[in-house]
Enzyme design. Structure first.
Site, short mmCIF file in Angstrom:
data_model
loop_
_atom_site.label_atom_id
_atom_site.label_comp_id
_atom_site.label_asym_id
_atom_site.label_seq_id
_atom_site.Cartn_x
_atom_site.Cartn_y
_atom_site.Cartn_z
N GLY A 46 -45.65 -72.30 57.63
CA GLY A 46 -46.96 -72.50 58.27
C GLY A 46 -47.98 -71.41 58.01
O GLY A 46 -48.94 -71.28 58.78
N SER A 47 -47.83 -70.68 56.90
CA SER A 47 -48.82 -69.62 56.66
C SER A 47 -50.19 -70.19 56.32
O SER A 47 -51.22 -69.60 56.67
CB SER A 47 -48.33 -68.64 55.58
OG SER A 47 -48.43 -69.21 54.30
N LEU A 89 -47.28 -88.99 51.55
CA LEU A 89 -47.92 -89.86 52.55
C LEU A 89 -47.90 -91.30 52.08
O LEU A 89 -48.19 -91.61 50.93
CB LEU A 89 -49.37 -89.42 52.78
CG LEU A 89 -49.62 -88.14 53.57
CD1 LEU A 89 -51.11 -87.99 53.85
CD2 LEU A 89 -48.82 -88.10 54.87
N ASN A 107 -54.88 -81.49 50.21
CA ASN A 107 -53.57 -80.87 50.03
C ASN A 107 -53.75 -79.58 49.26
O ASN A 107 -54.70 -79.44 48.50
CB ASN A 107 -52.65 -81.82 49.24
CG ASN A 107 -51.26 -81.23 49.03
OD1 ASN A 107 -50.68 -80.66 49.96
ND2 ASN A 107 -50.73 -81.37 47.82
N HIS A 148 -51.62 -77.06 46.60
CA HIS A 148 -50.44 -77.06 45.73
C HIS A 148 -50.41 -75.73 44.97
O HIS A 148 -51.44 -75.27 44.48
CB HIS A 148 -50.54 -78.24 44.75
CG HIS A 148 -49.32 -78.42 43.91
ND1 HIS A 148 -48.18 -79.05 44.37
CD2 HIS A 148 -49.04 -78.01 42.65
CE1 HIS A 148 -47.26 -79.04 43.42
NE2 HIS A 148 -47.76 -78.41 42.36
N LEU A 156 -49.63 -88.93 43.25
CA LEU A 156 -49.10 -87.64 43.72
C LEU A 156 -49.73 -86.45 42.98
O LEU A 156 -49.68 -86.39 41.74
CB LEU A 156 -47.58 -87.63 43.52
CG LEU A 156 -46.85 -86.39 44.04
CD1 LEU A 156 -47.02 -86.26 45.55
CD2 LEU A 156 -45.38 -86.44 43.67
N GLU A 199 -54.09 -68.86 48.23
CA GLU A 199 -54.09 -70.11 49.01
C GLU A 199 -54.80 -69.90 50.34
O GLU A 199 -55.61 -70.73 50.77
CB GLU A 199 -52.64 -70.58 49.29
CG GLU A 199 -51.88 -70.98 48.04
CD GLU A 199 -50.51 -71.58 48.36
OE1 GLU A 199 -50.36 -72.25 49.40
OE2 GLU A 199 -49.57 -71.40 47.55
C1 GAR Z 1 -47.44 -73.26 49.91
O1 GAR Z 1 -47.19 -72.42 48.81
C2 GAR Z 1 -48.06 -74.55 49.45
O2 GAR Z 1 -48.93 -74.41 48.35
C3 GAR Z 1 -46.84 -75.33 49.04
O3 GAR Z 1 -45.91 -75.06 50.06
C4 GAR Z 1 -46.12 -73.74 50.54
C5 GAR Z 1 -46.23 -73.81 52.05
O4 GAR Z 1 -46.27 -72.54 52.61
N1 GAR Z 1 -47.14 -76.74 48.91
C6 GAR Z 1 -46.52 -77.52 48.02
O5 GAR Z 1 -45.64 -77.12 47.29
C7 GAR Z 1 -47.02 -78.94 47.98
N2 GAR Z 1 -46.43 -79.66 46.89
P1 GAR Z 1 -46.71 -72.35 54.13
O6 GAR Z 1 -45.78 -73.21 54.97
O7 GAR Z 1 -46.52 -70.89 54.40
O8 GAR Z 1 -48.16 -72.79 54.25
#
Ligand code: GAR
Length: 215
Positions: free
Chosen positions: A11-12, A92, A106, A108, A146, A176
């Site tokens: 959840g960052s 989804l 989203n 990524h 996707l 991010e």
């Molecule tokens: C993040 O690096 C995000 O970009 C990735 O999951 C991580 C979640 O981190 N998302 C994907 O890989 C989507 N395909 P978080 O829980 O600390 O936000």
């Protein structure tokens, strides 16, 4: 913007978005955090920010469809008019995408369309394996294809000699946390036009971000 966040892990990114709201960098109301898992960090993040949270685990529903029907119901009941996927690890269903056309983003951890399709740390692992010298992250609009919806913003980072999946992931994650609140702000301020699969922003800010200080 009445924003719902959907997350499956630590959840960052959810925290970065909620911090941006708390610090008046993003004019939105966080109305719900929905997760498809139990006991994940994202639920603690929601609690810390007083955001109503809902765990919708697969095992409580007879099918994935039923699980996502419940998620849609929660989104609608919360009054959400915009959704941010923040480390959400399920695809989804089209009925959710259709309920929020061009209103689901989203993030990524790669420069899409490279290394699409997997969940972190798969894209970062693939980037290292491919030997690219620049990677980063992408915020895009969610469509039924996707990781292939219109790109809103990207942030680049160098891949350094000796990088591990963890060190590269950390460098990307820092970007991010910068780019996601910014991209959401453009939508909250109604600065976004989407035409022919391209996102146009009415802003002096760039959709291409570089780490600062520049490498
Ligand atoms: C993040 O690096 C995000 O970009 C990735 O999951 C991580 C979640 O981190 N998302 C994907 O890989 C989507 N395909 P978080 O829980 O600390 O936000």
């Amino acid at each position: 913007m009445n924003l719902a966040i959907m997350a499956s892990g630590r959840g960052s990114n959810a925290a970065a978005i909620l911090d941006a709201i708390a610090n008046d960098h993003l004019d939105a109301r966080a109305v719900a955090l929905i997760t498809n898992r139990e006991n994940v960090g994202a639920l603690d993040v929601a609690r810390a920010h007083n955001v109503p949270s809902h765990a919708v685990p697969r095992r409580s529903y007879p099918s994935r469809n039923a699980q996502q029907r419940r998620m849609l119901e929660l989104l609608q009941d919360s009054g959400a008019d915009f959704v941010a996927l923040a480390g959400f690890d399920a695809i989804l269903r089209p009925f959710i995408v259709a309920a929020y056309p061009n209103r689901i983003l989203n993030i990524h951890p790669s420069l899409l369309p490279a290394f699409a399709g997997g969940m972190a740390p798969v894209p970062q692992t693939e980037a290292l394996r491919a030997g690219v010298t620049i990677s980063g992250c992408t915020v895009h609009v969610v469509t039924d294809d996707l990781d292939a919806g219109p790109i809103v913003a990207q942030a680049a980072v160098p891949v350094l000699p000796g990088d591990t999946v963890d060190s590269l992931s950390d460098r990307i994650l820092e970007q991010e946390h910068r780019v996601y609140p910014l991209a959401l702000r453009w939508f909250a301020e109604d600065r976004v036009r989407i035409e022919n699969g391209r996102v146009h922003i009415q802003s002096e800010e760039s959709q291409a971000l570089w780490p600062h200080p520049a490498p």
